[in-house]
Structure formats: C-alpha cells, structure tokens
Design a protein around this motif. Structure first.
Motif, short mmCIF file in Angstrom:
data_model
loop_
_atom_site.label_atom_id
_atom_site.label_comp_id
_atom_site.label_asym_id
_atom_site.label_seq_id
_atom_site.Cartn_x
_atom_site.Cartn_y
_atom_site.Cartn_z
N SER A 146 0.79 -1.05 -0.09
CA SER A 146 0.03 -0.10 0.20
C SER A 146 0.65 1.28 0.17
CB SER A 146 -1.31 -0.02 1.16
OG SER A 146 -2.00 -0.90 1.79
N LEU A 147 2.15 1.39 1.08
CA LEU A 147 2.54 2.60 0.95
C LEU A 147 3.78 2.35 -0.57
CD1 LEU A 147 4.63 1.64 3.97
CD2 LEU A 147 3.23 3.55 3.53
N ILE A 148 3.57 1.81 -1.60
CA ILE A 148 4.07 1.33 -2.75
C ILE A 148 2.90 2.21 -3.79
CG2 ILE A 148 5.36 0.79 -4.53
CD1 ILE A 148 7.18 0.55 -2.34
N ALA A 149 2.78 1.81 -3.52
CA ALA A 149 0.81 2.68 -4.24
C ALA A 149 0.65 3.89 -4.13
CB ALA A 149 -0.29 1.55 -4.08
N ALA A 150 0.38 4.13 -2.80
CA ALA A 150 0.80 5.44 -1.75
C ALA A 150 1.85 6.38 -2.74
CB ALA A 150 0.78 5.50 -0.37
N LEU A 151 3.07 5.64 -3.39
CA LEU A 151 4.18 6.65 -3.21
C LEU A 151 3.91 7.10 -5.06
CD1 LEU A 151 6.90 7.82 -2.62
CD2 LEU A 151 7.99 5.90 -3.10
N THR A 152 3.57 5.54 -5.50
CA THR A 152 3.73 5.97 -7.00
C THR A 152 2.20 7.44 -7.54
OG1 THR A 152 3.92 3.86 -7.28
CG2 THR A 152 2.20 4.34 -9.33
N THR A 153 1.62 7.07 -7.13
CA THR A 153 0.33 8.37 -6.69
C THR A 153 0.74 9.82 -6.37
OG1 THR A 153 -1.14 6.94 -5.64
CG2 THR A 153 -2.04 8.71 -5.88
N THR A 154 1.85 9.11 -5.60
CA THR A 154 2.05 10.68 -5.27
C THR A 154 3.22 11.52 -6.07
OG1 THR A 154 1.97 10.23 -2.96
CG2 THR A 154 4.02 11.48 -3.45
N VAL A 155 4.10 10.16 -6.60
CA VAL A 155 5.30 10.70 -7.79
C VAL A 155 4.69 11.53 -8.88
CG1 VAL A 155 6.93 9.73 -9.39
CG2 VAL A 155 6.93 9.23 -7.29
N ILE A 156 3.41 10.68 -9.27
CA ILE A 156 1.93 11.26 -10.30
C ILE A 156 1.84 12.23 -10.05
CG2 ILE A 156 -0.27 11.24 -11.41
CD1 ILE A 156 0.49 7.87 -11.04
N THR A 157 1.02 13.10 -8.79
CA THR A 157 1.13 14.05 -8.50
C THR A 157 2.05 15.47 -8.43
OG1 THR A 157 -0.63 13.39 -7.00
CG2 THR A 157 -0.04 15.53 -6.40
N LEU A 158 3.66 14.75 -8.14
CA LEU A 158 4.62 15.86 -8.49
C LEU A 158 5.03 16.32 -10.11
CD1 LEU A 158 7.01 13.86 -5.48
CD2 LEU A 158 5.86 16.58 -5.89
N ILE A 159 4.74 14.91 -11.09
CA ILE A 159 4.69 15.40 -12.22
C ILE A 159 3.62 16.33 -12.11
CG2 ILE A 159 4.36 14.69 -14.78
CD1 ILE A 159 5.72 11.99 -13.56
N SER A 160 2.51 16.26 -12.26
CA SER A 160 1.14 17.49 -12.19
C SER A 160 1.87 18.49 -11.58
CB SER A 160 0.23 17.11 -11.38
OG SER A 160 -0.77 17.37 -11.24
N TYR A 161 2.42 18.44 -10.59
CA TYR A 161 2.85 20.07 -9.61
C TYR A 161 4.05 20.93 -10.51
CZ TYR A 161 0.03 19.14 -5.41
OH TYR A 161 -0.94 18.41 -4.77
N SER A 162 4.80 19.67 -10.87
CA SER A 162 5.91 20.68 -11.57
C SER A 162 5.40 21.05 -13.52
CB SER A 162 7.01 19.00 -11.39
OG SER A 162 6.96 18.28 -12.91
N ALA A 163 4.82 20.10 -13.51
CA ALA A 163 3.98 20.94 -14.83
C ALA A 163 3.74 22.66 -15.08
CB ALA A 163 2.74 20.59 -15.60
N LEU A 164 2.68 22.67 -13.24
CA LEU A 164 2.66 23.91 -13.14
C LEU A 164 3.68 24.53 -12.60
CD1 LEU A 164 -1.29 22.85 -10.68
CD2 LEU A 164 -0.95 23.92 -12.89
N ALA A 165 4.30 24.23 -11.55
CA ALA A 165 5.80 25.33 -11.70
C ALA A 165 6.55 26.18 -12.41
CB ALA A 165 6.40 24.36 -10.29
N GLY A 166 6.67 25.25 -13.78
CA GLY A 166 6.41 25.72 -15.00
C GLY A 166 5.83 27.38 -15.11
#
Length: 223
Positions: A146-166
């Motif tokens: 479950s923690l790995i699944a949570a980390l995967t979701t978080t990484v994908i969210t960070l990719i979305s955040y990084s696009a906004l950071a542009g």
C-alpha cells in the motif's frame, strides 16, 4: 517548429522535470512517511496516544493539503529564496513541490498503516516488542504494498505539480509548453509535450503497479 528545433527543448524539459520530481519525491518520502506513521501512533488507541499532538499534526496536514499548489508556489517564494538563494529554476522548485506533497503523502501513509492487522501488533507487544520494533518489523513491512501504491500516486501528483511550476519559472516541460507552445502558438509542440507527459506517467504507474503485485505476492507466499 521542426522536430530538430523541438527535440533539444523536449529533452531539456524532460531532464528538468525528472530532476525536480526525483528530489521532491525523496524529500516527500523522508518527511511524509514519519508524519503519516505519527498520525496513526498518536491517534486514539494508538501506541503513543496523544490527542492534542494528533490534532495539531492533523490540522497542519489538512491545511497543507487544502491549499491549491499554484497559490502555495507563489506564497513560498520567500521561503524558497531563503533555502536555495533563488525562486526560479528546477532546484528552487524542489522546495514548494516537497512542501506541497508531504501532507498529501502523509495522509496516504496513514491510510496504509491503518490497514495493517492490529492482531499482529498485539502479538509483537505480547512478546515485549517496543514501538521501534512494531513500526519497523510489523507496520511498515505489512503496509509496504500500500505504501508503494501511495508513493506511485504521489510521484504522479508531483509530475502534475512540476508542470504548474513552469508558470513561475520552474523550468521543466510545463515551462517549455508555456514558452514555446502557448505563447508562440505552436500547437504541435504542445501536443507532443502532452503525449510525452502521458508516457512518463504511464511508465511510472506500470512500474508502481508491478512493484505492488510482486510485494503482495511475496507477502502471501511468506504467510
């Protein structure tokens, strides 16, 4: 814009995006994992039951999760500048990305830890196991899929955040889309960037799902 012109922009944007996401993920893991575990331990009936502490941590996490990232990005400019000396560039974006993702990941960690069979905790307690033993040998290992699944979701969210950071000089693919796609009306560049982001997210999701399945299978075999 020709492919020869787009390729170096896409390559640099991808490198900057992965750089931001990688370091932000490591900081988020270091901050969000213990925070999520602490939320469980200090809750009612927890091993370190302390309702005031739990409430304070919960409020801080909820505030962090409730702020839209673009607002958090701008509000943290003084903090980012203080920490890294500037508020633009991929290195500077690690600060707001991490601060935005830590409370998100902490709640996912809390949910994963709560799914662990409480009987296992009681069994270790009956054998004299202390809190470090329970956390390190029961809670985290049992919740690992479950923690790995949570980390995967978080990484994908960070990719979305990084696009906004542009939007505020964070570089990465988001910045390239705004500068070379939107402002210059290069529709082809925007479409290719979107496809590239979809590919990156899909690959990360597939890797995360594979890791979860392997860990879950290993857990069933061990039991």
């Amino acid at each position: 814009m020709t492919w020869e012109e787009m390729r170096p922009l896409l390559e640099q944007g991808t490198i900057d995006t992965l750089y931001m996401v990688l370091w932000s993920t490591l900081v988020t893991l270091a901050g969000g994992l213990p925070l999520g575990v602490l939320l469980v331990l200090t809750d009612k009936g927890g091993l370190l039951q302390n309702r005031p502490v739990n409430k304070v941590i919960g409020v801080i996490v909820n505030i962090g999760r409730s702020l839209p990232f673009i607002i958090l990005l701008v509000a943290l400019i003084p903090v980012t500048t203080l920490v890294v000396g500037t508020f633009i560039g991929p290195t500077a974006m690690i600060v707001p990305l991490s601060i935005g993702a830590i409370p998100f990941f902490a709640r996912l960690v809390e949910t994963a830890i709560r799914e662990v069979d409480h009987g296992l905790v009681e069994a270790v307690q009956s054998m004299g196991g202390g809190i470090p033993t329970i956390v390190g040998k029961v809670l985290l290992p049992q919740a690992l899929p479950s923690l790995i699944a949570a980390l995967t979701t978080t990484v994908i969210t960070l990719i979305s955040y990084s696009a906004l950071a542009g939007a505020v000089g964070g570089e990465g693919l988001g910045s390239k889309v705004i500068t070379y796609g939107y402002q210059r009306f290069e529709t082809n560049f925007m479409l290719i960037t979107v496809v590239l982001l979809i590919v990156i997210v899909t690959v990360i999701q597939l890797i995360g799902d594979l890791a979860v399945r392997l860990l879950a299978r290993r857990g069933r075999t061990a039991s």
